[in-house]
Scaffold this active site. Structure first.
Site, PDB file in Angstrom:
ATOM      1  N   GLY A  24       3.928  13.434  -0.364  1.00 29.68           N
ATOM      2  CA  GLY A  24       5.499  13.206   0.085  1.00 29.68           C
ATOM      3  C   GLY A  24       5.903  13.670   1.470  1.00 29.68           C
ATOM      4  N   ASN A  26       5.931  11.911   4.229  1.00 27.72           N
ATOM      5  CA  ASN A  26       6.616  11.149   4.868  1.00 27.72           C
ATOM      6  C   ASN A  26       7.905  11.100   4.072  1.00 27.72           C
ATOM      7  OD1 ASN A  26       5.201   9.482   7.069  1.00 27.72           O
ATOM      8  ND2 ASN A  26       3.454   9.799   5.537  1.00 27.72           N
ATOM      9  N   LEU A  97       1.292   4.254  -4.334  1.00 28.16           N
ATOM     10  CA  LEU A  97       0.106   3.460  -4.795  1.00 28.16           C
ATOM     11  C   LEU A  97       0.104   2.241  -5.883  1.00 28.16           C
ATOM     12  CD1 LEU A  97      -2.144   6.401  -4.431  1.00 28.16           C
ATOM     13  CD2 LEU A  97      -1.465   4.891  -2.842  1.00 28.16           C
ATOM     14  N   LEU A  99       1.359  -1.533  -7.132  1.00 26.49           N
ATOM     15  CA  LEU A  99       1.724  -2.812  -6.587  1.00 26.49           C
ATOM     16  C   LEU A  99       3.266  -3.020  -7.114  1.00 26.49           C
ATOM     17  CD1 LEU A  99       0.354  -5.385  -4.936  1.00 26.49           C
ATOM     18  CD2 LEU A  99      -0.171  -6.157  -7.079  1.00 26.49           C
ATOM     19  N   ASN A 114       6.665  -0.645   3.687  1.00 27.57           N
ATOM     20  CA  ASN A 114       5.484   0.037   3.543  1.00 27.57           C
ATOM     21  C   ASN A 114       5.043   0.563   4.621  1.00 27.57           C
ATOM     22  OD1 ASN A 114       3.621   1.465   1.871  1.00 27.57           O
ATOM     23  ND2 ASN A 114       2.179  -0.490   2.212  1.00 27.57           N
ATOM     24  N   HIS A 116       1.206   1.988   6.250  1.00 26.74           N
ATOM     25  CA  HIS A 116      -0.318   1.777   5.619  1.00 26.74           C
ATOM     26  C   HIS A 116      -0.804   2.657   6.777  1.00 26.74           C
ATOM     27  CE1 HIS A 116      -3.853   0.607   3.616  1.00 26.74           C
ATOM     28  NE2 HIS A 116      -4.417   0.471   5.131  1.00 26.74           N
ATOM     29  N   ASP A 157      -0.670  -4.659   0.847  1.00 23.26           N
ATOM     30  CA  ASP A 157      -0.929  -4.684   2.358  1.00 23.26           C
ATOM     31  C   ASP A 157      -0.879  -6.091   3.110  1.00 23.26           C
ATOM     32  OD1 ASP A 157      -1.053  -1.691   1.905  1.00 23.26           O
ATOM     33  OD2 ASP A 157      -3.219  -2.032   1.664  1.00 23.26           O
TER      34      ASP A 157
HETATM   35  C1  GAR Z   1       0.257   7.911   4.062  1.00 21.99           C
HETATM   36  O1  GAR Z   1      -0.629   8.384   5.291  1.00 21.99           O
HETATM   37  C2  GAR Z   1       0.478   6.804   3.773  1.00 21.99           C
HETATM   38  O2  GAR Z   1       0.336   5.977   4.878  1.00 21.99           O
HETATM   39  C3  GAR Z   1      -0.513   6.639   3.019  1.00 21.99           C
HETATM   40  O3  GAR Z   1      -0.466   7.675   2.153  1.00 21.99           O
HETATM   41  C4  GAR Z   1      -0.266   8.877   2.887  1.00 21.99           C
HETATM   42  C5  GAR Z   1       0.787   9.475   2.060  1.00 21.99           C
HETATM   43  O4  GAR Z   1       1.120  10.660   2.676  1.00 21.99           O
HETATM   44  N1  GAR Z   1      -0.214   5.376   2.204  1.00 21.99           N
HETATM   45  C6  GAR Z   1      -1.013   4.306   1.937  1.00 21.99           C
HETATM   46  O5  GAR Z   1      -2.329   4.709   1.950  1.00 21.99           O
HETATM   47  C7  GAR Z   1      -0.691   3.171   1.043  1.00 21.99           C
HETATM   48  N2  GAR Z   1      -1.928   2.198   0.977  1.00 21.99           N
HETATM   49  P1  GAR Z   1       2.297  11.592   2.204  1.00 21.99           P
HETATM   50  O6  GAR Z   1       2.329  11.646   0.732  1.00 21.99           O
HETATM   51  O7  GAR Z   1       2.024  13.024   2.836  1.00 21.99           O
HETATM   52  O8  GAR Z   1       3.572  10.945   2.960  1.00 21.99           O
END
Ligand code: GAR
Length: 202
Positions: A24, A26, A97, A99, A114, A116, A157
């Site tokens: 979390g 982000n 994660l 859909l 989203n 990626h 994606d």
């Molecule tokens: C991030 O790097 C995001 O881009 C990726 O998961 C990470 C979550 O980090 N998302 C994916 O891979 C989606 N396919 P966080 O929990 O520290 O924000």
């Protein structure tokens, strides 16, 4: 299901729901950005993982959170009713994660975003998330990677890409060091891209 409610300190502009499955960072960056910026509000954080650290971050940030299981998410309208009861305008995925189910895509058509951690269309799709993406990029010997911010559709994606930023992959990079570079790009750009998008300026 569990509800944790507390006061939301900042309540202006479009109301955003963040969905996250893990750490979390982000989600926290988005919450802090909009708390300072005031142009939108992170009104709730949803997670499918009861032990996800994002829920602790939500508690510390004073943002309501809700946990749901697979049945609730895919087979009931509990989530949609919760979103509506909070007057949520946009859904922002931040390391989520699962859909998106058709009823949410329909209710929030063009308003689910989203991020990626690679340059789509490469290194996307089912099972491509987090460190798995960085491991694949390094294993392929790619000279660069980056982030893709995209609208969400019924496929993993594959929705319209609205923003990308790039970074070099150096010979000495490991999946861990690449993840750090990618996270730095995410923190730098995701809040601003979301801000512009929810104002109607993609
Ligand atoms: C991030 O790097 C995001 O881009 C990726 O998961 C990470 C979550 O980090 N998302 C994916 O891979 C989606 N396919 P966080 O929990 O520290 O924000």
């Amino acid at each position: 299901m569990m509800f944790c409610n507390s006061l939301n300190r900042n309540d202006f502009g479009p109301r955003l729901a963040v969905f996250a499955s893990g750490n979390g960072s982000n989600a926290q960056r988005l919450a802090e950005f909009f708390h300072a910026d005031g142009s939108a509000t992170i009104s709730v954080i949803y997670s499918n993982k009861p032990d996800a650290y994002v829920l602790e971050r939500a508690r510390l940030l004073g943002i309501p959170s809700m946990i749901f299981d697979r049945h609730t998410f895919y087979d009931t309208d509990v989530l949609l009713r919760d979103l509506r009861s909070r007057s949520i305008d946009w859904i922002i995925l931040a390391g989520f994660l699962w859909l998106m189910p058709p009823y949410l895509l329909e209710a929030y058509k063009g308003r689910i975003v989203n991020i990626h951690p690679a340059l789509l269309p490469k290194y996307g799709g089912k099972g491509m998330y987090g460190m798995k993406v960085h491991e694949a990029v390094i294993a392929a010997g790619e000279p660069e990677s980056g982030i893709s911010i995209h609208l969400v559709n019924e496929h993993y994606d594959e929705g319209q890409v609205i923003f990308q930023a790039r970074c070099a992959v150096e010979p000495h990079d490991t999946p861990e060091s690449l993840a750090q570079k990618i996270h730095a790009l995410e923190y730098e750009y995701y809040p601003q891209v979301v801000k512009d998008l929810v104002k109607g300026r993609p």
